[in-house]
Write a protein that holds these residues in place. Structure first.
Motif, mmCIF file in Angstrom:
data_model
loop_
_atom_site.group_PDB
_atom_site.id
_atom_site.type_symbol
_atom_site.label_atom_id
_atom_site.label_comp_id
_atom_site.label_asym_id
_atom_site.label_seq_id
_atom_site.Cartn_x
_atom_site.Cartn_y
_atom_site.Cartn_z
ATOM 1 N N GLU A 715 -10.368 10.665 20.469
ATOM 2 C CA GLU A 715 -10.618 12.082 20.336
ATOM 3 C C GLU A 715 -10.854 12.742 21.697
ATOM 4 O OE1 GLU A 715 -13.873 12.541 17.756
ATOM 5 O OE2 GLU A 715 -12.875 11.662 16.014
ATOM 6 N N GLU A 718 -8.962 16.080 22.118
ATOM 7 C CA GLU A 718 -9.600 17.169 21.383
ATOM 8 C C GLU A 718 -10.815 17.709 22.145
ATOM 9 O OE1 GLU A 718 -11.615 17.917 16.988
ATOM 10 O OE2 GLU A 718 -10.625 16.031 17.503
ATOM 11 N N LYS A 806 -2.475 20.788 22.014
ATOM 12 C CA LYS A 806 -3.052 21.097 20.702
ATOM 13 C C LYS A 806 -2.190 20.526 19.577
ATOM 14 C CE LYS A 806 -5.009 24.940 18.093
ATOM 15 N NZ LYS A 806 -5.249 26.421 18.077
ATOM 16 N N LEU A 807 -0.882 20.602 19.738
ATOM 17 C CA LEU A 807 -0.005 20.020 18.727
ATOM 18 C C LEU A 807 -0.176 18.504 18.661
ATOM 19 C CD1 LEU A 807 3.269 22.090 19.294
ATOM 20 C CD2 LEU A 807 1.597 22.331 17.456
ATOM 21 N N GLN A 810 -3.355 17.793 16.833
ATOM 22 C CA GLN A 810 -3.183 17.999 15.392
ATOM 23 C C GLN A 810 -2.383 16.866 14.765
ATOM 24 O OE1 GLN A 810 -4.655 20.390 13.677
ATOM 25 N NE2 GLN A 810 -3.830 19.566 11.770
ATOM 26 N N ARG A 813 -4.727 14.069 14.334
ATOM 27 C CA ARG A 813 -5.595 14.326 13.180
ATOM 28 C C ARG A 813 -4.863 14.034 11.876
ATOM 29 N NH1 ARG A 813 -8.360 20.179 14.636
ATOM 30 N NH2 ARG A 813 -9.750 19.469 16.320
ATOM 31 N N ASP A 814 -3.633 14.479 11.795
ATOM 32 C CA ASP A 814 -2.858 14.227 10.574
ATOM 33 C C ASP A 814 -2.651 12.734 10.359
ATOM 34 O OD1 ASP A 814 -2.756 16.955 10.316
ATOM 35 O OD2 ASP A 814 -0.720 17.152 11.154
#
Length: 1293
Positions: A715, A718, A806-807, A810, A813-814
């Motif tokens: 992480e 992030e 950011k993509l 994400q 995260r997915d």
């Protein structure tokens, strides 16, 4: 406590001040009241207790007490006490006293009501009472009248009734204190009187002014009461009045608003509103009342209490209205407003009227079962109130159980018709204010409303069958099931009379999303029908299961291909699979088929219906299932002829297990039940390969890797994105668990950020900044050189870079969410597969394959104990532990025929015991140890061919069986030598390892179940008691040895000589250990005695001193008796002046016993001069005071008669000390060298039952100091030489 309550506790006075006799009789009465029992006075305290049972019981006991003394002073006291209690300060006590007074007046009808009323008015005279007592006096008068009314005698006594009415009218003037309570009481009283009495009293209580009549709900209620009971007298008094005229409607609205506010806390329908409803129906003014007063008046106020009043009026009006009036009311603004309230009242703290409305509707439906039309009208009306197509009533509504069969059939028909041809115009659509949804116009399209309505309808149909299966007719249940099946998978081409479902066409096409909802509801209905058929199969037609009847209906639809077609057409191969399935079903229906054919039939039917949902997968499963069924039945028949069955020649079991695992992967409870049932019938034919298929799913090795991927995530990107976008401190503090570490300072945050930043992103960021010339050696010059265009370009480059980052975040995260979902699905699948393991262990515990389940189940337990954070992990752990403990280890049946697995099982036992000793905690080690005990039981009770022949040869070789042969025969297949080596190493590890996960209860369980092993392990245990090791391990060995020797099973394994020899060895070891340790311990303790006595007043030292003397008591040294106040005892050297000063504040000299002081200076009396009845306490003081008088201070050390032990002398036990003391008395040695001669003679003259005996220890103290049986047995084993040595030592002075 108020003044009135305090005064009520005083003795009662006569009934009134001007009553008879008086003053001379008052002292006698008061003196008599003092003799009242405490029980009688407690009645009045219990009357006001908060518990209702206590109040009622106290009132009943008071009445019983007074019935026994109706003419005594208790009645006067009770009346005065209850009347006084009406005006107490506590508001909760007034109703209690009022109710008790009412029951008293009801029980004793000879008490005049006028006299009671006069006493209340005299005590609480509103004109003479103080200003501070006005409010209690008002409530006292009000509750007094209510007590007279609740007694039931007020309406019969005209004089008391008139006085009470006048009193209530006077009380009504104090509206600030009593509000409208006097008028409510007046209406309640007048509603109970006769018509003649009401007609006579009406001019006195009813005002002829219309404004006064509409001033409050109670005034209007009084008018409605007169209108109902004496309309002619009312007409003469006030004339003809139309309450529902246009000018009176606003007044009625205002009165009903006040009534709604008054019952806001009670949440009930006001009486005046219900009476107005009855009057409107009686005078045919219901339409004007409902439209003008309710819908146009109360609902327009935007006042929730008024809206709740309208809802209650609607519920109360349902049983009173005709079908036409119901249709008018149920399509008006009230039902619309109720729907809006139901949709908006979603918060937990909001009041929800749905439960109360459900009670109203249930009462209506239950009361009019003989009128199905009205039932259907109300139910359809509530189902028509929708929010964008979704009805406000839930799909599961309990009120449907009150429907008559005709109404239920009509309601099902309405639901089906609305599903096929939704009429949105006939529904009552609500207008809930939701700005977010209002912006999206697509949500309000008819297409979405139709989908929401159809989904609700299909769920309502399923819930009807689920809740009313026993009440519904079988034809109606079949109609609903056929309807759900048809619209799940089929489409109508053209209507046909043979299929009723094709008569009505769909006005809106059924989309895929809606069809999926219908299909899901159909399988839920199928599960309900299957469960109900299993409970009561005789209630269905012909005893056929519902699944079979639905398959026949589906076959009928397939045969009418010109009228009906499938949504997903079947291929030729799939159609052949369907036909073969029907043929197999007919074969399974043969009378000669086995009982397990029902389970195969259910499985085949269920997979056959799934052919319409997933044709490709189901087609393959159908072929495999049919092959397995034919082979299973064929092998069974052939096996019955040949009498030889080889599990290796049954590959169909492996195929069937794969099929069951595939079915368990689907989230269907019905599939889970069917798979469990089928596996219960075929688990007796299970092969090792088939079992391995199940164990592969439960294998922890394949799951740990996936778990690692789920847990370990990065992480850092992030966090770096947050740091780059938000520079505020709040953004830094909201970064999860690292906020505490980052709160130290800016430098630590930067270091932490730099350490967690992705290196690739760092390089990209640095390259962008260098390209934009934002990084250079001299910061000030670079900032001046950058222009606006360069800054804009740099901002765009940074924005694109952070957008890409950011993509990526994400995407991570997915991926993490996907892995977590997969893990949840895997855990759920494992929980379902455990059903098969539970079936195998429960139905086939004697199968040798059950032994293969031990280590996989232990692996699941180990993994779940490490990571049992989620609920699924806990469920998996609990289910696995339950199967392992209750069904496997504690099962009564187990495998007996081991074949050639004996050697492997011994190796498994060794492996399990070794794993138990290497576990991190005792809970996990316990499962492994219990598994080894289970295998020991299997080996002990099992048989193997080679082992049986060896045992027979050993038995045939000699005539007298030796003990080893008997043990060999009792051990079965168990190799005692190997097993003893295994558990001896475990026992040695337990007694030597510092942090061993093994525990004493584990070995106790081993010894109790297998005492033969215990017999061989006891020498190791005895050796560890005194061997080299830590004290804790030696204590564990002593504890284990003590509990082992007390086992009956262990005692039966030893012959008497062997047992005596063992006990002798144990006693020798224990004696050796205790002798060596106690000598050193006693010296250490005595060395700390003086320090403990000096710090007796420090914090915590008293507890330490108590522990010290407990240890000394175990070693035979008793704690001396201490004086409570030693400073208060005067010494012989003190003068009279100092003695008098010390005695200041105590009893005077005349009150003291001078006998003690005179006897202190006297010599000890002889045995005959002192009476034997002297108390023990006095003797003890006489024995201790002279020591202080002679100047000897009182010490806190051992008692004078207690022998002290030096560290160089070994510790003696209490019995040996007593023998030594007896010898010292025989030789003439005194017990204490500090005692004078007179004290010594006094001790000799004491009787046998005195305080001091031959030893300074009392009998109770000696009994308490007696060691346990094992230690006391040592003295019995002492040799004569040791006894003589002790006598010689005791004889020395």
């Amino acid at each position: 406590m108020s003044v009135a309550e305090m005064g009520s506790r005083e003795p009662a006075e006569p009934l009134s001040s001007g009553d008879a006799t008086q003053n001379s009789a008052r002292p006698a009465d008061r003196h008599g009241l003092l003799k009242h029992s405490r029980e009688f006075l407690d009645f009045f305290w219990d009357i006001v207790k908060p518990e209702q049972e206590t109040r009622l019981a106290a009132t009943e006991k008071l009445l019983e007490y007074l019935r026994a003394r109706p003419k005594g002073s208790e009645m006067k006291y009770a009346l005065k006490r209850l009347i006084t209690g009406l005006g107490v300060g506590r508001e909760t006590a007034r109703p209690c006293y009022s109710l008790a007074l009412a029951q008293l007046l009801q029980s004793f009808e000879d008490l005049p009501l006028c006299s009671i009323l006069q006493q209340m008015q005299e005590k609480y005279d509103l004109h003479q009472v103080k200003k501070s007592m006005v409010r209690p006096a008002l409530f006292a008068n009000l509750f007094g009248v209510l007590a007279l009314f609740q007694s039931g005698r007020l309406v019969k006594d005209q004089e008391a009734l008139r006085k009470s009415v006048k009193l209530l009218q006077a009380l009504a003037q104090y509206q600030n204190h009593l509000q409208e309570q006097p008028w409510k009481a007046l209406v309640d009283i007048l509603s109970e009187v006769s018509e003649a009495t009401l007609e006579e009293m009406l001019p006195e209580v009813l005002s002829t002014d219309l404004d006064a009549m509409f001033s409050c709900p109670e005034q209007l209620g009084l008018f409605l009461l007169a209108q109902q009971k004496v309309p002619s007298r009312l007409k003469k008094l006030v004339g003809s009045i139309n309450l529902f005229s246009d000018e009176n409607v606003p007044r009625l609205v205002n009165v009903l608003k006040m009534a709604a506010s008054s019952v806001k806390k009670e949440r009930k329908l006001p009486t005046v509103a219900l009476e107005l409803l009855h009057l409107a129906l009686k005078e045919n003014e219901f339409l004007r009342f409902w439209k003008g007063v309710v819908e146009q008046g109360l609902l327009k106020l935007q006042f929730w209490p008024a809206s709740y009043l309208c809802f209650r009026l609607l519920g109360a009006a349902l049983p009173l209205l005709t079908k036409e009036q119901l249709q008018l009311v149920m399509r008006g603004d009230v039902i619309r407003h109720y729907g809006e309230h139901t949709c908006t009242a979603k918060l937990p703290d909001q009041f929800k009227f749905a439960t109360e409305m459900e009670e109203y509707v249930g009462t209506f439906l239950e009361g009019c079962r003989d009128d199905p039309e009205r039932q259907l009208a109300v139910l359809v009306a509530f189902s028509s109130a929708t929010n964008h197509g979704l009805p406000v009533v839930p799909t599961f509504w309990r009120v449907v159980r009150f429907l008559s069969p005709q109404a239920l059939q009509g309601y099902v028909a309405w639901l089906q018709g609305m599903f096929l041809q939704p009429d949105l115009d006939s529904l009552i659509d609500l207008s809930t204010d939701n700005p977010k949804k209002a912006q999206d116009a697509s949500q309000h399209m008819p297409k979405r409303a139709v989908f929401r309505l159809r989904k609700w309808i299909i769920l309502r149909l399923v819930s009807l069958v689920d809740n009313l299966y026993l009440e519904m007719e079988e034809a109606l249940t079949e109609e609903v099931a056929r309807f759900c099946l048809f619209h799940s998978f089929f489409v109508t081409k053209k209507p046909t009379s043979q299929i009723p479902e094709t008569r009505q066409q769909l006005s809106f096409p059924l989309e895929s999303q809606a069809r999926e909802a219908v299909s899901s509801a159909f399988f839920s209905l199928l599960q309900t029908l299957s469960t109900q058929f299993k409970l009561a199969p005789e209630q269905t037609r012909g005893g056929q299961p519902w699944t079979y009847r639905l398959v026949q209906f589906a076959d009928l639809l397939l045969n009418h291909s010109h009228s009906v077609s499938l949504v997903t057409p079947l291929t030729a191969q799939q159609c052949q699979a369907w036909d073969r399935m029907l043929q197999t079903l007919k074969e399974l229906e043969a009378p000669s088929s086995e009982p397990r054919a029902a389970a195969f039939q259910h499985l085949l039917l269920l997979v056959g219906i799934h052919l319409f949902k997933s044709p490709t997968e189901s087609c393959d499963l159908l072929g495999d299932i049919q092959t397995c069924i034919r082979k299973s039945l064929g092998e069974r028949c052939r096996g019955s002829r040949t009498k030889v069955i080889d599990p290796q020649e049954l590959p169909w079991v492996e195929v069937l297990v794969e099929i069951l695992l595939a079915l368990l992967a689907q989230p269907s409870h019905l599939m889970r039940q069917v798979a469990r049932s089928v596996f219960g019938h075929v688990c007796s034919h299970l092969t090792p390969r088939a079992l391995q298929l199940i164990l592969d799913v439960l294998s922890p090795e394949t799951s740990e890797d996936v778990d690692d991927h789920v847990v370990v995530t990065d992480e850092s990107d992030e966090r770096w994105l947050k740091a780059a976008e938000d520079k505020s401190e709040d953004g830094e503090e909201n970064r999860g668990s690292e906020s505490e570490d980052q709160s130290d300072g800016g430098e630590s945050e930067e270091e932490e950020r730099d350490r967690d930043v992705d290196q690739g992103f760092r390089e990209q960021l640095m390259s962008v900044l260098q390209a934009g010339k934002a990084l250079s050696g001299e910061e000030s010059e670079d900032e001046e050189e950058l222009g606006d265009e360069a800054m804009m370009a740099l901002d765009q480059s940074l924005a694109s870079l952070f957008a890409e980052q950011k993509l990526r975040i994400q995407a991570r995260r997915d991926e993490k969410s996907k892995l977590q979902k997969e893990k949840a699905l895997r855990r759920d699948f494992q929980i379902r597969v455990l059903d098969l393991v539970e079936v195998l262990v429960t139905k086939q515990p004697e199968n040798v394959l059950v032994l293969e389940l031990l280590e996989p189940l232990l692996g699941i337990i180990r993994r779940s104990l490490r990571s049992s954070s989620s609920k699924q992990e806990q469920d998996l752990l609990h289910k696995t532990a339950r199967i392992f403990t209750h069904h496997l280890c504690r099962g009564r049946r187990y495998c007996h025929d081991l074949g050639d697995r004996v050697e492997a099982l011994h190796g498994q036992v060794a492996r399990l015991v070794e794993q138990a000793g290497r576990q991190p905690d005792s809970s996990t080690a316990l499962y492994h140890f219990n598994a080894s005990l289970y295998l020991l039981r299997v080996l002990k009770g099992g048989t193997a061919k080679g082992h049986v022949h060896e045992t027979q040869e050993v038995l045939e070789a000699g005539t007298d069986p030796s003990p080893s042969t008997e043990g060999l025969q009792a051990a079965g297949c168990l190799d005692l030598n190997l097993t003893i080596r295994i558990y001896s190493s475990a026992l040695s590890s337990f007694l030597t390892k510092r942090h061993s996960p093994l525990t004493v209860p584990m070995f106790l369980s081993l010894f109790s179940r297998h005492p033969v092993l215990c017999k061989s392990l006891l020498p190791i245990l005895v050796q560890r008691v005194t061997g080299p090791g830590r004290p804790r391990q030696q204590a564990q060995a002593c504890l284990l040895l003590q509990k082992t020797l007390s086992m009956r099973e262990v005692r039966l394994c030893f012959q008497d000589p062997e047992w005596k020899q063992l006990i002798g060895q144990v006693l020798t070891k224990v004696t050796e250990k205790l002798t060596l340790d106690l000598t050193v311990l006693l010296g250490v303790l005595q060395g700390q005695q003086q320090g403990l006595q000096q710090g007796v007043h420090s914090t915590g030292s008293s507890r330490l001193l108590d522990l010290y003397w407990q240890a000394m008591k175990t070693l035979g040294v008793q704690r001396p008796k201490l004086e409570k106040n030693p400073k208060e005892i005067p010494s012989a050297t003190q003068g009279p002046i100092s003695r008098k000063r010390k005695k200041k504040g105590f009893l005077p000299e005349t009150k003291k016993r001078k006998k003690h002081r005179s006897e202190d200076d006297m010599p000890a009396a002889t045995g005959g001069s002192q009476p034997p009845g002297t108390g023990r306490k006095r003797k003890r003081m006489k024995a201790k005071v002279p020591a202080q008088a002679n100047g000897t201070p009182t010490t806190k050390g051992p008692a004078p008669g207690t022998p002290t032990l030096s560290p160089n002398t070994p510790a003696k036990f209490p019995k040996l000390q007593k023998k030594k003391q007896k010898l010292s008395w025989v030789n003439g040695a005194p017990s204490s060298p500090t005692k004078p001669a007179g004290q010594k003679q006094h001790h000799k003259a004491l009787p046998k039952k005195g305080v001091l005996d031959k030893s300074p220890l009392s009998t109770l103290a000696r009994n308490k100091a007696r060691p346990p049986l094992v230690i006391r047995s040592l003295s019995l084993l002492q040799s004569g030489t040791k006894k003589k040595a002790q006598l010689r030592k005791a004889g020395k002075p």
